[in-house]
Each structure stands twice: as structure tokens, then as C-alpha cells.
Design a protein around this motif. Sequence first.
Motif, short mmCIF file in Angstrom:
data_model
loop_
_atom_site.label_atom_id
_atom_site.label_comp_id
_atom_site.label_asym_id
_atom_site.label_seq_id
_atom_site.Cartn_x
_atom_site.Cartn_y
_atom_site.Cartn_z
N ILE D 159 0.84 -1.20 0.00
CA ILE D 159 0.00 0.00 0.00
C ILE D 159 0.88 1.25 0.00
O ILE D 159 0.56 2.25 -0.63
CB ILE D 159 -0.95 -0.04 1.23
CG1 ILE D 159 -1.96 -1.17 1.04
CG2 ILE D 159 -1.66 1.30 1.42
CD1 ILE D 159 -2.78 -1.49 2.29
N THR D 162 1.72 2.52 -3.50
CA THR D 162 0.70 3.29 -4.21
C THR D 162 0.42 4.61 -3.48
O THR D 162 0.18 5.65 -4.11
CB THR D 162 -0.56 2.42 -4.48
OG1 THR D 162 -1.41 3.08 -5.39
CG2 THR D 162 -1.30 2.08 -3.23
N THR D 164 2.66 6.45 -1.95
CA THR D 164 3.75 7.34 -2.34
C THR D 164 3.57 7.83 -3.77
O THR D 164 3.78 9.00 -4.07
CB THR D 164 5.10 6.60 -2.21
OG1 THR D 164 5.18 6.02 -0.92
CG2 THR D 164 6.26 7.55 -2.43
N HIS D 166 0.95 8.31 -5.42
CA HIS D 166 -0.20 9.20 -5.63
C HIS D 166 -0.33 10.28 -4.56
O HIS D 166 -1.35 10.97 -4.51
CB HIS D 166 -1.50 8.39 -5.68
CG HIS D 166 -1.65 7.58 -6.92
ND1 HIS D 166 -2.16 8.10 -8.08
CD2 HIS D 166 -1.33 6.30 -7.20
CE1 HIS D 166 -2.17 7.16 -9.02
NE2 HIS D 166 -1.67 6.06 -8.51
N ASN D 167 0.66 10.40 -3.66
CA ASN D 167 0.55 11.37 -2.55
C ASN D 167 -0.75 11.23 -1.79
O ASN D 167 -1.48 12.19 -1.57
CB ASN D 167 0.68 12.82 -3.08
CG ASN D 167 2.05 13.09 -3.65
OD1 ASN D 167 3.00 12.39 -3.34
ND2 ASN D 167 2.14 14.12 -4.48
N ARG D 168 -1.02 10.01 -1.39
CA ARG D 168 -2.29 9.75 -0.72
C ARG D 168 -2.11 9.48 0.77
O ARG D 168 -1.03 9.15 1.23
CB ARG D 168 -2.95 8.51 -1.32
CG ARG D 168 -3.70 8.81 -2.59
CD ARG D 168 -4.33 7.54 -3.14
NE ARG D 168 -4.99 7.85 -4.42
CZ ARG D 168 -5.16 6.98 -5.39
NH1 ARG D 168 -4.73 5.74 -5.26
NH2 ARG D 168 -5.76 7.33 -6.50
N PHE D 170 -3.54 6.80 3.47
CA PHE D 170 -4.25 5.53 3.62
C PHE D 170 -4.50 5.24 5.09
O PHE D 170 -3.59 5.32 5.91
CB PHE D 170 -3.43 4.38 3.03
CG PHE D 170 -3.66 4.16 1.56
CD1 PHE D 170 -2.93 4.86 0.62
CD2 PHE D 170 -4.61 3.24 1.10
CE1 PHE D 170 -3.14 4.68 -0.73
CE2 PHE D 170 -4.83 3.04 -0.26
CZ PHE D 170 -4.09 3.77 -1.18
N TYR D 236 -13.81 3.97 8.99
CA TYR D 236 -14.49 4.82 8.01
C TYR D 236 -14.84 6.17 8.64
O TYR D 236 -14.71 7.22 8.00
CB TYR D 236 -15.73 4.12 7.46
CG TYR D 236 -15.39 2.86 6.70
CD1 TYR D 236 -14.88 2.91 5.40
CD2 TYR D 236 -15.54 1.61 7.29
CE1 TYR D 236 -14.54 1.76 4.71
CE2 TYR D 236 -15.20 0.44 6.60
CZ TYR D 236 -14.71 0.52 5.32
OH TYR D 236 -14.37 -0.63 4.64
N ARG D 252 -7.81 7.10 1.35
CA ARG D 252 -8.35 5.77 1.06
C ARG D 252 -8.35 4.91 2.33
O ARG D 252 -7.50 5.11 3.21
CB ARG D 252 -7.49 5.06 0.00
CG ARG D 252 -7.36 5.81 -1.30
CD ARG D 252 -8.70 5.86 -2.05
NE ARG D 252 -8.76 7.07 -2.87
CZ ARG D 252 -8.63 7.07 -4.20
NH1 ARG D 252 -8.47 5.93 -4.84
NH2 ARG D 252 -8.70 8.20 -4.86
N VAL D 254 -8.29 0.86 3.62
CA VAL D 254 -8.13 -0.56 3.30
C VAL D 254 -8.31 -1.36 4.59
O VAL D 254 -7.69 -1.05 5.61
CB VAL D 254 -6.74 -0.88 2.70
CG1 VAL D 254 -6.61 -2.37 2.42
CG2 VAL D 254 -6.50 -0.10 1.43
#
Lengths: 328, 328, 328, 328
Positions: D159, D162, D164, D166-168, D170, D236, D252, D254
Motif C-alpha cells: 500500500i 501506491t 507514495t 499518488h501522494n495519498r 491511507f 471509516y 483511502r 483498506v
Amino acid sequence: MKESEVKKIAVFTSGGDAPGMNAALRAVVRTASFYNIECYGIREGYNGMINNDFIKMGARSVKNIITEGGTILKSARSLEFKTKEGRQKAYDNLVARGIDALVCIGGDGTFTGAKVFSEEFGIRVIGVPGTIDNDIFGTDNTIGYDTALNTAMDAIDKIRDTATSHNRVFFVEVMGRDAGFIALNSGLATGALDILIPERKDSIEELFETFEKAEKAGKSSSIVVVAEGEKLGSIYDIAKATKNGFPDYDIRVVVLGHIQRGGSPSCADRVLASRLGYGAVIGLMNGQNQVMAGMQSNRLVYTPIEEAIKKHNEIDQDLLKISEILAI
Amino acid sequence: MKESEVKKIAVFTSGGDAPGMNAALRAVVRTASFYNIECYGIREGYNGMINNDFIKMGARSVKNIITEGGTILKSARSLEFKTKEGRQKAYDNLVARGIDALVCIGGDGTFTGAKVFSEEFGIRVIGVPGTIDNDIFGTDNTIGYDTALNTAMDAIDKIRDTATSHNRVFFVEVMGRDAGFIALNSGLATGALDILIPERKDSIEELFETFEKAEKAGKSSSIVVVAEGEKLGSIYDIAKATKNGFPDYDIRVVVLGHIQRGGSPSCADRVLASRLGYGAVIGLMNGQNQVMAGMQSNRLVYTPIEEAIKKHNEIDQDLLKISEILAI
Amino acid sequence: MKESEVKKIAVFTSGGDAPGMNAALRAVVRTASFYNIECYGIREGYNGMINNDFIKMGARSVKNIITEGGTILKSARSLEFKTKEGRQKAYDNLVARGIDALVCIGGDGTFTGAKVFSEEFGIRVIGVPGTIDNDIFGTDNTIGYDTALNTAMDAIDKIRDTATSHNRVFFVEVMGRDAGFIALNSGLATGALDILIPERKDSIEELFETFEKAEKAGKSSSIVVVAEGEKLGSIYDIAKATKNGFPDYDIRVVVLGHIQRGGSPSCADRVLASRLGYGAVIGLMNGQNQVMAGMQSNRLVYTPIEEAIKKHNEIDQDLLKISEILAI
Amino acid sequence: MKESEVKKIAVFTSGGDAPGMNAALRAVVRTASFYNIECYGIREGYNGMINNDFIKMGARSVKNIITEGGTILKSARSLEFKTKEGRQKAYDNLVARGIDALVCIGGDGTFTGAKVFSEEFGIRVIGVPGTIDNDIFGTDNTIGYDTALNTAMDAIDKIRDTATSHNRVFFVEVMGRDAGFIALNSGLATGALDILIPERKDSIEELFETFEKAEKAGKSSSIVVVAEGEKLGSIYDIAKATKNGFPDYDIRVVVLGHIQRGGSPSCADRVLASRLGYGAVIGLMNGQNQVMAGMQSNRLVYTPIEEAIKKHNEIDQDLLKISEILAI
């Protein structure tokens, strides 16, 4: 010595590389950064200290290295550091930068150098045990050992597939020149028929008896795990002697070799390395010197570096017995 | 020949084991079961056929084996099957059970046996290519090849960690007695400096030039992947010659060996094995004989078993060039 | 157009990241370097093109990235590039640096942008298919697909352990908004009882029949693999409906999610990425424009980018049938 | 009670399955076999005891299971065993077979049942701690915990790729309804920005401060690991609150779920399971009753089963501090 007295430290990795050295390095650098201690990395161990190969490290320099095997600072043996002149040069370089203390990540060779150096020049040192061999006293596990066990086990599991499919006998050599930890644990974990380690006096006769017992029990394929430092002879000699004793056996030898040093560290190794790297900096801040940071029963402990070198973790004799009972 | 004519088949694995053989076996057994064809498994390849070692197999006998390396039917070489007498015994056993056709999972040795046997006794045979070497004509990939590539790659990735940490040169031997597929692809995938394979005439001079180029480009560590069947000499000879040419290099040799044959099959291998096992039974139902089931461009094709044995997939010359361009 | 005309290229990754994008990037940069073509990397896809976020790349800038998941150039969606003004800015930045051509690594969104851009401003573009979904026409596999399959398979294998131990039914969602490739192949590879994909019209009735068949066959646990884009309803709806139909079932839902995008690329993906990255630069040198580099039957092919976007690889209907036959 | 008095034992697995349960089972069966104790396996935990689902087990019945996740004896919850009638039936079945003692592999639910049962009917019981949650007192680690840590870590590493790219941000949920061990250790091992566990009172304000600190330090992507049992709210809810606080974040969620229970056990888990399975039988031979076998500081210890249930291993507060210091 007061906490405030540690202003600048340097960290290096030395000896055989081990998975988790980077995680330890990251922990040293980030803990130093958190406590506003300046931190240098020294490249290629004692050689870099002599050759003045220092790099300034901050929290961002160790970004993402926790997942990586090997060591970004590299490692090397240094013959020059064994000479007084070499060590003098190294010390001068440290003084020139105003470095107060050293964090040394490696095995007993590394620690021996650090001890001599510290005694000679008064520089403060603290050790972090990084070696796959697990042969350092003062810590339940060394950094890299758990990963190496999993690597050896995965390889032997694969060999088991082909051993079973062809009714073969495989002799598999794992690392451990002086210590049988990897052999004993990976052998137990893969159901090896026998495990040959330097800590125990083995004999071909006993090995043969084990094969006979296995035959009687209906085993049609077998794996024997042999530590690199086994004293009965080289793995090839042992395989040859077995072929002489059991001419019908279809025997193969696999030497796992350097794959055991690499790979992304296991969770246990990353956590251990993080705790010890942190513990090393905290130790220096609390005035520790000539000690090694270790984990025993989930607690951070400091052991005089001299003891860490001289004493050794003993192989658990129970494990040998258990592996025999469970193998067949 | 009408579909209804195949009533009973037998399946076996032979030659060196390969990950995915069990998946192929499962596909054969379950496809047969689906079409109400009786199915026997023969243990230890041609030996079991001679020694009457058959087991009845139904859909539940192959439960959960899709994930497993090796072969539950075991594999073996059979000297006896090379004799007319041996084959006669085998044939008599098949006749006694009323077996109409054979599915043979293995490599070219297996197929050669099947062809001779079929020509001699008229028994119908179909081949399924299971070998890590990928040296069978008539299919883009053989079963087990993709898994072996990933195993070799993972091992070399680990070796890379220690090579980089110590500025070392590693020579790594991978499987492939006659074919360089594993060496070429795993070498390309791991950024090997050079790749030595039997399909190309290599020379020590060119190897040395490559090392010199790498040095100029500033590379401080290197991996050279060598196929088992390389004609320039053994990997130890090549390493020794390199040490003579570059005395400063810290050189190590690793022979990956049998770990390349084992392990849980990759997704690609499980899918390939499933398709070919299914394709073999369908082929027999459609009257195919003395052919091998293969996948080409994602399509099921049948190749005369004679061609599968005699012709060979060629190494892609482009790949050699690409690996050179990308290595430095 | 003559080869010599390509003097400066830029490369970027865009859309969802996929394992092997870094390997493709490395191949582009090193091939360019080998042929003395200047090469820039653009960070964060079209956004970086607009924001002038370029970095000069040479052979050493892509050192060791072949093993790494994700993309070192990062990826992003760009709303601004969908406007004429955005694209004008991007073009001006390219002109200012004298860039002749673009290598675009990504999926159909990426290619659509490239096509529009190329038609509008005459800049030469070539696409490299990087997406785990495998839904791009003109190549047997897209970069990242094989790795994603293995990741999904490994996860489902683990779920199988707990499903079997507890006699449970698991519904497992894998990625694939428009395409069922991952679901179909990972489901086949893990012996899934049923596989629900958007390409096929599924019904709850058929699913229930399958469960009944499995019960009769004596299966006590099951896994159903569901593609993200399944049209029958969300995985939670399907699980709920199943619980209503079979109140005794112990049912669980697992959504694999983003783990499928990451990880070190498989050998097949690294080789594919290397070949396509190389092929993209060679293509540009040979005057290709508005095409995508792909591999078909082990051969490098160029497909008009328009076709790559509009057409789609079809799910192999055989595979659906095979998976049904082999599941029980 | 004399050693000789244990003549027949039965072993079962109960509660959530954990990798290494099979290795423990193998150790119990083979140790019993070695000491000539008859051994039965009971299928599906207490249910099998009630339903008389026993199988005779010898050394060969546990062949090759050391590598397998899950439990070949299966596991289940038993409502009936919570009733006096159910337990009476179970006891009658044991008496009918002449079983002297039980080895119970599972977590605290399993142990509670065993304790009640032993007190009520006088049957001797010994526990073996098998649960990924590590929340059992009397052992440094429970069987399955180390494997679950590695599984969670591998997933989070993927994870990270992804995140890194997309600068997201998680949020990743790991198992642990009552205990934060998996979250804390896997979070530390993957460089998680923050770790939310039930043992600590967390607040959204502190979480926001951490995000702000990370931004200032130049981090462009982050992972927050959340234990299943976190009291601040569901993952959530936390993600939603974060989105409200930082509308620019690309967030996001997971939920790793059941993949954490499966997989081939790690070397540490196989060794631990082997030692505890052996220790359980030895314990029974030595007259132990109503205790649990555990490993503390590499030594086999027996803890009253009541303590094992009531007390809990504490989260190491140091680890929380270390993870904060090292994260940024």
C-alpha cells in the motif's frame, strides 16, 4: 556525564550485512534528529572513518529505507583500522568534526574494533548487534537473524517439494561459521531429518542410524540441514560418506549461500532494529559508553561491549532433542 | 475416432519436477471426471506403469493441490522403460485395466518415451509440457518456467542487497543445461551486468570489457548471471579468471540449485497448467494422438509430439541486446 | 522522419500506478542514454507537464528502481489537462525545453490525453501500457497485471486456509472496474467455486445452483471471487443475498483493495516493462507516432493509440468454462 | 499423579485459526508417539468432542503439515459446549475412549472452556496459545502472531507503494479486537505516521496534529494503521473526519481482513509451535493440569490457565513513543 553533552554523533555499519541494518540506521538518525543531536553517517565502516567519508544525515535521509535489505552506508572490512596509524587518522577525523560518540552497527568484529578504539582515544561508543548469525551475547536475537531464518526456511521448503517428488536425500548448507542457530531453527521449522551444527559433536555413525530409523518409519525422502561451520567435514564430504553408506540413495547438495544475507527485513527484525537504534541514542544521552544495546524478554538492556564479544548465546539443547523427536 | 471412445485414461508426471505439475494433474483429473471419463494416476512415472502402481483418481483426490509445488504422483527416471521388456510390462498393465489413453506431464525425455511407446503399442498419448527450462517447442511457456523465473529473481534480488552493501561482484548460476531462458530473463529482471548462456558464444574478453565499461560508468557492484550449461566453462572457472583479470574485485559465487524447482506455482503457471490439463483431455476426446497441448498467444494448440521434441524455442536475440543496453 | 531527429524526449507515468512502471521508466531512460538521446522525467503526469516539473534523467537516475513497485515519478489525475489552456501550458513547457517526443506510461485515460495532445499540437507521442487491469488492446499483457495476479492469488490462498479451517464461504473482491481479467485468472488459480465478472451476465440463481452443486460434491468451504465492476450488485449485496438463500452458511467478505497495486514487480512484469520501455524509444527513433508499444506472442508490436483505447482484449470464454469444470 | 498415568490424550484446535496451529498439532502427535502415548485428534474443536468426531493420529498423520496455515483438524465455535448437557456428552465420549488428558490449542475462549470442563469433570487439560492476537498472558508470543505481523507488514508495504506514487493518505485496518499488538508492531515496521490502538485513548485532535507535523516535515503521503478494536470510532468514521479536517487530502481506506489469519507460518511460529506442542505433552507427563505452556525469554514455562485468561500482556508504552519519534 549529562545528557546535554551528546551534541554530535556518527553512525556506521560494519562486518557482514544483515537485513534490518537500514532500519537500525533509520532509528538512530531519526531519534538523534528528534532530540536535536547532529548526526553523521560514515560510509563503508571503519574505512570511511579513516578516509573521511562522512555524510550529514537528517530525518529525510533515511526515508523509506526501513523496508530495504543491505545497508545504504555500505559495509567493509578494514585492515587499516587494525593499525594504530589507521585508528589515529579515524580519530582525527572525528575530532575535526566535533563528534562526541559513535553508534556501531555490526557483529563482534565491529564491536572489538569499537572497544579498542574507545579505550585508546576515549571516544564514546555504543554497539547495535546486526548480524544474521545470532551469536552475540546480551540480546535474545540479533538484527537480521529472524529474516535469515525465514529465507533459509523458504528455500528449504522449496527443496522439500523436489525431494518429495523424487524420493531424494538433500543436504542443505546454511550460514553459521561458528554458530548453529540458523541451522537448528530452520531445520526444526522444515522438519529436517537431522541437523548438524558445530556446537554438538556429530558422527557419521549417528547420522547413518538416523537414516535407518527414517527408512523404517517409512520416510522416502529427507533433508539434512548442515551449518557452514560443522566440524564433521564439508557438506560434500558428508554427502559422499552417505552415498558410500547408502548407495541406493539419490543424494543432492545445495549450499544456500548469500541469499541468506539479503531481502527486506521481517517485521520482527524491523521492530528490533528500531528499538535498538532508538536505544543506542538514548543510551548515549544517558551516559552509556562501551556497551551494546540489546533486547531481552522484550526489554531494552545494555551489556558491556566486552561481555557481548566474549560470551556467547548457547544453543538450546532442548531444541536439538525436540527436532529429533519431531523429525520422524 | 469418436469422443465416446475415450473411456479410461491414465495420467503421470515424469522427468524433473516443476511447479504447476499438480495443477495440471488436477485439471486432467477434474476434466475427466466432468466428462465421465475414468481416470487413474500412475506413481513415479514410467516406473509405476511397469510396476503396476496405479491409483484411481476422482475430483476429490486432487483437492487443494493447485497451490502445491512438486507432484503428488512423484516423478522418477526409468531405465527399465528404455527396454522393450519394460515397455511390454507397462503396456500389459494398461491393457489389464482397460486404459485407452495416457496424459504425460513432463519434458522432452518424457515425450520421447511416450512417442516410442505409442508407436510400438498403439496406445494413444498426449503430452503436457511441464519443465522449468522452457525448452519445449509448441508452447509459449512451459509449466513451471514462470515460477522458476520468480524464484531465481527473488534470490538474485537478495544477493543484490549484499553485493551493493559490500561493493562485490557475484556470479550466480541458475538452472538451464541446454537453454538460457531462465538466465536471460532473470538476469534482465535483476539488472545483471552480464548474462552468460549456452545459446551465445561468450568470451572472457567480452566479459572483461563489460566489467571495464561498468567501472567507467561508476558501478561499484555487479551481478553476472550464468546458465548451468554455459560453454565458456564452469562458473567457478569464470569467477577465477575474473579474479585474475581484476585482482581487486571481491568476487563470490552462488549456485542457486534446486530451490528453482520448488515452491507454490505462480498464478500464470497455475492458469497455464489448468488450461493445458483441460486441453489434454479435450484433445483425447477429439481424437488427438501423439501431440502435445500448448498455449500460443493465449490459444490452445496441439503440436505433433515429434516436433515438440525436435524443434526448440529460440532465445530472443533482442532480449540479449536489451539486457546489455539496460544493464549499465 | 529520420532517426536523428529525436534528440530530446520526456517520459512520465500517469493514471493508477502499476508494478513495473519503474522498470519501464528505467528502460526508457537507459535506452535513450545508450542512443544519446536526452531524457527528461516529468513528475506527477500531466500535472507536472503543466507545472513545469521536469527532471533531467541519466542512466544512474534509474539505478535499482527495477525492483520497486509504484513510480518514482509519481502519478496523478489532471483536471487541468482536460482544458485547452492546460494543454497549451504543457505544450509551451515542452517547447521551451526543446522536447521532441513523449513516452507516456499508463492506461487508456493516459493514452486518450496523449492522443488529443498530439493531434492538437503535433507533438509526437508513444504509449506504454502500464495498468494492472489488462484492459488495453494491442498487447497480450499490460505492465503490472502479472504482479497483481500473483498478489491477489497469494491473498486468496491465505483466505483459503481460514475458509477451510472454519467451513466458511468467502466472497473476495479483486480489482477490475470494467474488466474481469484479474478475477477470472486469480479465481481459476485459487480454485474459486465461482467467479463473477462484468463481462458475463451473472444471476443469483446460477450462483445458488453452484453452491448446491458444491454441497452435493461434498465441499465444505468455498471462495467466490468477484470483480470490482460486477454488475449483479456490490459484493456486500451478493453476500447478503447468499445468506438469505443459505442461512446456515458462515459467510465473510474480504475486499482486497489497494494491495493489488503495489509490490515489487514479478519477473514477467520486469521483462515486459523492459522490452516495452526499450521498444518505445526505438519506435520514436524509427518515426513512430501516436502508437502504443505492446508485446504479442513474444514480439514487439506497435498499435495505433486510437485502437489501443477503443478496442479491448476479450475475456477468454474458454477460461470461464474451464474454471467451472475445475472448481468442484 | 505419575508420568506413566498418561496413556491416551486427545488434541484439538478451537477459536479463530492461526498459522502454526498445524505445527503445534504435529508436535503434540509426534511427541506423544515418541513416548508411546496414544493420541486422538478431535475435529472442529468442542463440537467434535460432543459429536464424537475423533480420529486416531500417529506420526505419519501429521506429515508435511508443518508448512501449512489453518488447521487440519478444523476449528469451530460451540454453543452446545456452553451447556452442561453438551459438556456431559463430550465427557462421556472421552471416557468411552479412555482418554486421560486434553491438549487444547487456541485462545482465551478455548481456555475458558477447558478450565470449566476440567473443574467440572476432573479431566486433565493443558493449553497451547494459538491466536494471531498475542493477547494471552504467560507467553512472550502466541502461535500465529509473528506470521500475522509479517502478512500485515507485507500488505502495508504494498500500500505504501501506491500511497507514495499518488501522494495519498491511507487508513489501514489490521486485526485486533481487544489488543493493539498487530497494529503497533506492523505500524512501527512500516513507518506508519500514526497508529491507533484500543489500549490508548486517542483523539481526532492529536491525529490532526500529527498530520500537520507531517506536512511541515515535507511528507507527501502517509499511512495510519488502525486496530480493529480502536475506540475512537470505525476506520471509516476516522477517515471521514480526516477528510473534513483536511479536504485536500486524497484519502483511502483498506481493511486487511482475513488474509492475516492464513499463510504458511513463519520460522519463528513453526519453532514456537513445535516447542509448545512438545511442552504440552511433556507437561502432561509430568503431572501438569489446568496450565498453559508458554515460552518466556526462550524458556518453556507453565502458567495456570486461569491466569493466562485473566491477565493480559501489556502493550509496551515505549513502542508507542518510538513509533512517534521514528515516523517523521
